[in-house]
Design an enzyme around this catalytic site. Structure first.
Site, PDB file in Angstrom:
ATOM      1  N   CYS A  67      32.304  98.149 -29.043  1.00 17.18           N
ATOM      2  CA  CYS A  67      31.898  98.959 -27.884  1.00 17.18           C
ATOM      3  C   CYS A  67      31.945  98.137 -26.597  1.00 17.18           C
ATOM      4  O   CYS A  67      31.489  96.991 -26.564  1.00 17.18           O
ATOM      5  CB  CYS A  67      30.490  99.495 -28.121  1.00 17.18           C
ATOM      6  SG  CYS A  67      29.925 100.570 -26.790  1.00 17.18           S
ATOM      7  N   CYS A  71      24.571  96.814 -24.141  1.00 16.69           N
ATOM      8  CA  CYS A  71      23.170  97.061 -24.499  1.00 16.69           C
ATOM      9  C   CYS A  71      22.647  95.859 -25.298  1.00 16.69           C
ATOM     10  O   CYS A  71      23.169  95.573 -26.383  1.00 16.69           O
ATOM     11  CB  CYS A  71      23.055  98.346 -25.306  1.00 16.69           C
ATOM     12  SG  CYS A  71      23.965  99.720 -24.563  1.00 16.69           S
ATOM     13  N   CYS A  74      22.120  95.718 -29.151  1.00 21.70           N
ATOM     14  CA  CYS A  74      23.063  96.384 -30.063  1.00 21.70           C
ATOM     15  C   CYS A  74      24.115  95.448 -30.648  1.00 21.70           C
ATOM     16  O   CYS A  74      24.857  94.789 -29.903  1.00 21.70           O
ATOM     17  CB  CYS A  74      23.733  97.535 -29.335  1.00 21.70           C
ATOM     18  SG  CYS A  74      24.770  98.511 -30.436  1.00 21.70           S
ATOM     19  N   CYS A 111      23.678 113.382 -38.528  1.00 14.06           N
ATOM     20  CA  CYS A 111      23.852 112.811 -37.182  1.00 14.06           C
ATOM     21  C   CYS A 111      25.005 111.816 -37.180  1.00 14.06           C
ATOM     22  O   CYS A 111      24.956 110.809 -37.895  1.00 14.06           O
ATOM     23  CB  CYS A 111      22.591 112.078 -36.748  1.00 14.06           C
ATOM     24  SG  CYS A 111      21.114 113.070 -36.846  1.00 14.06           S
ATOM     25  N   CYS A 142      24.264 116.817 -35.317  1.00  9.15           N
ATOM     26  CA  CYS A 142      23.887 116.021 -34.149  1.00  9.15           C
ATOM     27  C   CYS A 142      24.976 114.981 -33.945  1.00  9.15           C
ATOM     28  O   CYS A 142      25.548 114.481 -34.918  1.00  9.15           O
ATOM     29  CB  CYS A 142      22.539 115.344 -34.397  1.00  9.15           C
ATOM     30  SG  CYS A 142      22.035 114.254 -33.044  1.00  9.15           S
ATOM     31  N   CYS A 202      18.238 115.357 -27.828  1.00  8.79           N
ATOM     32  CA  CYS A 202      17.545 114.345 -28.618  1.00  8.79           C
ATOM     33  C   CYS A 202      17.543 113.086 -27.756  1.00  8.79           C
ATOM     34  O   CYS A 202      18.603 112.536 -27.451  1.00  8.79           O
ATOM     35  CB  CYS A 202      18.290 114.101 -29.928  1.00  8.79           C
ATOM     36  SG  CYS A 202      17.616 112.720 -30.882  1.00  8.79           S
ATOM     37  N   ARG A 274      10.478 111.495 -33.797  1.00 10.52           N
ATOM     38  CA  ARG A 274      11.120 110.868 -34.968  1.00 10.52           C
ATOM     39  C   ARG A 274      10.786 109.393 -35.079  1.00 10.52           C
ATOM     40  O   ARG A 274      11.030 108.606 -34.155  1.00 10.52           O
ATOM     41  CB  ARG A 274      12.640 111.039 -34.918  1.00 10.52           C
ATOM     42  CG  ARG A 274      13.286 110.396 -36.160  1.00 10.52           C
ATOM     43  CD  ARG A 274      14.781 110.592 -36.262  1.00 10.52           C
ATOM     44  NE  ARG A 274      15.131 111.972 -36.192  1.00 10.52           N
ATOM     45  CZ  ARG A 274      16.007 112.477 -35.328  1.00 10.52           C
ATOM     46  NH1 ARG A 274      16.615 111.699 -34.477  1.00 10.52           N
ATOM     47  NH2 ARG A 274      16.278 113.756 -35.325  1.00 10.52           N
TER      48      ARG A 274
HETATM   49  N1  SAM Z   1      27.100 104.489 -28.212  1.00  9.14           N
HETATM   50  C1  SAM Z   1      26.250 105.596 -28.056  1.00  9.14           C
HETATM   51  C2  SAM Z   1      25.146 105.341 -27.070  1.00  9.14           C
HETATM   52  O1  SAM Z   1      24.701 104.236 -26.927  1.00  9.14           O
HETATM   53  O2  SAM Z   1      24.698 106.324 -26.437  1.00  9.14           O
HETATM   54  C3  SAM Z   1      25.660 106.100 -29.338  1.00  9.14           C
HETATM   55  C4  SAM Z   1      25.200 105.157 -30.436  1.00  9.14           C
HETATM   56  S1  SAM Z   1      23.791 104.098 -30.075  1.00  9.14           S
HETATM   57  C5  SAM Z   1      23.812 103.064 -31.483  1.00  9.14           C
HETATM   58  C6  SAM Z   1      22.385 105.160 -30.196  1.00  9.14           C
HETATM   59  C7  SAM Z   1      21.025 104.559 -29.979  1.00  9.14           C
HETATM   60  O3  SAM Z   1      20.660 103.771 -31.099  1.00  9.14           O
HETATM   61  C8  SAM Z   1      20.825 103.623 -28.801  1.00  9.14           C
HETATM   62  O4  SAM Z   1      20.664 104.295 -27.588  1.00  9.14           O
HETATM   63  C9  SAM Z   1      19.564 102.888 -29.191  1.00  9.14           C
HETATM   64  O5  SAM Z   1      18.419 103.541 -28.688  1.00  9.14           O
HETATM   65  C10 SAM Z   1      19.592 102.926 -30.723  1.00  9.14           C
HETATM   66  N2  SAM Z   1      19.818 101.570 -31.274  1.00  9.14           N
HETATM   67  C11 SAM Z   1      20.973 100.871 -31.240  1.00  9.14           C
HETATM   68  N3  SAM Z   1      20.818  99.658 -31.796  1.00  9.14           N
HETATM   69  C12 SAM Z   1      19.527  99.566 -32.183  1.00  9.14           C
HETATM   70  C13 SAM Z   1      18.751  98.552 -32.802  1.00  9.14           C
HETATM   71  N4  SAM Z   1      19.265  97.362 -33.129  1.00  9.14           N
HETATM   72  N5  SAM Z   1      17.446  98.802 -33.064  1.00  9.14           N
HETATM   73  C14 SAM Z   1      16.916 100.008 -32.740  1.00  9.14           C
HETATM   74  N6  SAM Z   1      17.596 101.000 -32.136  1.00  9.14           N
HETATM   75  C15 SAM Z   1      18.888 100.794 -31.863  1.00  9.14           C
HETATM   76 FE1  SF4 Z   2      27.707 100.699 -27.351  1.00  7.16          FE
HETATM   77 FE2  SF4 Z   2      25.652  99.979 -28.841  1.00  7.16          FE
HETATM   78 FE3  SF4 Z   2      25.293 100.461 -26.263  1.00  7.16          FE
HETATM   79 FE4  SF4 Z   2      25.855 102.528 -27.924  1.00  7.16          FE
HETATM   80  S1  SF4 Z   2      24.030 101.259 -27.956  1.00  7.16           S
HETATM   81  S2  SF4 Z   2      26.754 102.103 -25.917  1.00  7.16           S
HETATM   82  S3  SF4 Z   2      27.185 101.464 -29.379  1.00  7.16           S
HETATM   83  S4  SF4 Z   2      26.546  98.795 -27.135  1.00  7.16           S
END
Ligand code: SAM
Ligand code: SF4
Ligand code: DTB
Length: 327
Positions: A67, A71, A74, A111, A142, A202, A274
């Site tokens: 990606c 974030c 992530c 989802c 979802c 959500c 949730r």
């Molecule tokens: N890429 C898209 C986005 O960020 O909108 C969708 C997938 S992203 C993995 C969805 C959500 O998962 C993130 O916004 C975050 O809140 C949660 N998430 C991701 N990594 C995580 C982690 N290591 N621990 C807890 N929540 C996590």
């Molecule tokens: Fe990409 Fe992870 Fe951020 Fe979703 S949460 S936009 S997968 S870096």
């Protein structure tokens, strides 16, 4: 109503359906003794939902890793060296096969998550096929695919997508310390488009990312003051992963986490709250308190997107002990 967290004298008719909350309201809730807070949350929970039912969703990572976003929590960001193998968009038949398994294991919602900044136009037709196929099995659908344009939101809604997940992740103040490649406002804009398209929203976030108490208040306040609040509110406890900037974060304490769930329940009485990522690292007792505090949705299965979740054996034992039915 006891307490002073909603000023009913100054709310309009419209506000009563979706009351505005002040920071002081939320601070007052945080300051309540734990027992009082839980009692209040459980009462509100019982006024709005069946007391011993928890909704079960199952996640599928339909596009993993690589990606472009940054974030800090992530492991799917291409900016961090996490050792995660990136993959292309999953074949539709494979997604449908996972959905069938999810249904057989008791999920009522499927989802689908993609590690994208936003979907590409060329992928939209395939995403719509996935939605239709999953819906035909009698599952709710979802997706969480990143930012959406107006057109993309209405295309997904027309294909039958029930919910779109897009998290604000944290408070507006703490957000820039976690993510720099898109703003808090970008997220709100996508959420507005989702709302306009008629899909259910959500939206939640993550705790245990090094944020202060003030940020947890700001995070819940931002969710509760959406008009209307999201139908589904995922509260994730950070799953720290190696190689990410937040990989060494201190875990949030169980009692503190339960407080957040209770406050989410009180501020958003009719939303599904949730208990999302992080159950793997929680004791049965902490989870039990989360359900007592009003959490009424979980992810089932031994994987979330890329990290571990308690599988069916552990969950069956827990829910049997608690007398909770998964629906
Ligand atoms: N890429 C898209 C986005 O960020 O909108 C969708 C997938 S992203 C993995 C969805 C959500 O998962 C993130 O916004 C975050 O809140 C949660 N998430 C991701 N990594 C995580 C982690 N290591 N621990 C807890 N929540 C996590
Ligand atoms: Fe990409 Fe992870 Fe951020 Fe979703 S949460 S936009 S997968 S870096
Ligand atoms: C949400 O708030 N939590 C889910 C879902 N929305 C997409 C994702 C949790 C992901 C946890 C880290 C992982 O397994 O990769």
């Amino acid at each position: 109503m006891d307490g002073n967290w909603v000023d009913n004298d100054t709310t309009t008719q419209l506000d009563k359906a979706s009351p505005r909350h002040t920071r002081q309201d939320v601070e007052n809730l945080f300051a309540l003794p734990f027992g009082d807070l839980l009692f209040r949350a459980q009462n509100i929970h019982r006024e709005n939902f069946a007391a011993n039912q928890v909704q079960a969703s199952r996640l599928s990572s339909i596009k993993t890793g690589g990606c472009p976003e940054d974030c800090g929590y992530c492991n799917q960001s291409a900016k961090f060296d996490t050792g995660l193998k990136a993959s292309k968009l999953m074949d539709t038949q494979q997604v449908l096969s996972e959905a069938r398994t999810a249904k057989a294991e008791g999920a009522s919602r499927f989802c689908m998550g993609a590690a994208w900044r936003e979907p590409k136009e060329r992928d939209m037709a395939q995403l719509c096929d996935m939605i239709k196929g999953v819906k035909d099995m009698g599952l709710e659908t979802c997706m969480t695919l990143g930012m959406l344009s107006d057109d993309q939101a209405s295309t997904l809604a027309d294909a039958g997508l029930d919910y779109y997940n897009h998290n604000i992740d944290t408070s507006p103040d703490y957000y820039p310390k976690v993510i720099t490649t898109r703003t808090f406002q970008d997220r709100i804009d996508t959420l507005d488009r989702v709302r306009q398209s008629g899909m259910k929203v959500c939206c939640g976030g993550i705790v245990g990312m090094g944020e202060e108490a003030q940020d947890r208040i700001g995070f819940l306040l931002a969710l509760a003051n959406m008009a209307p609040p999201p139908e589904s509110v995922p509260i994730n406890a950070l799953m720290p992963t190696k190689g990410t900037p937040l990989g060494q974060s201190k875990t949030i304490g169980g009692i503190e986490f339960v407080r957040l769930i209770a406050i989410a329940r009180i501020l958003m009485p009719t939303s599904f709250v949730r208990l999302s990522a992080g159950r793997e690292n929680m004791s049965d007792e902490t989870q039990a308190l989360c359900f007592l505090a009003g959490a009424n949705s979980i992810f089932i299965g031994d994987r979330l997107l890329t990290t571990d979740n308690p599988g069916q054996d552990k969950d069956s034992a827990l829910f049997e002990q608690l007398g909770i039915d998964l629906i």
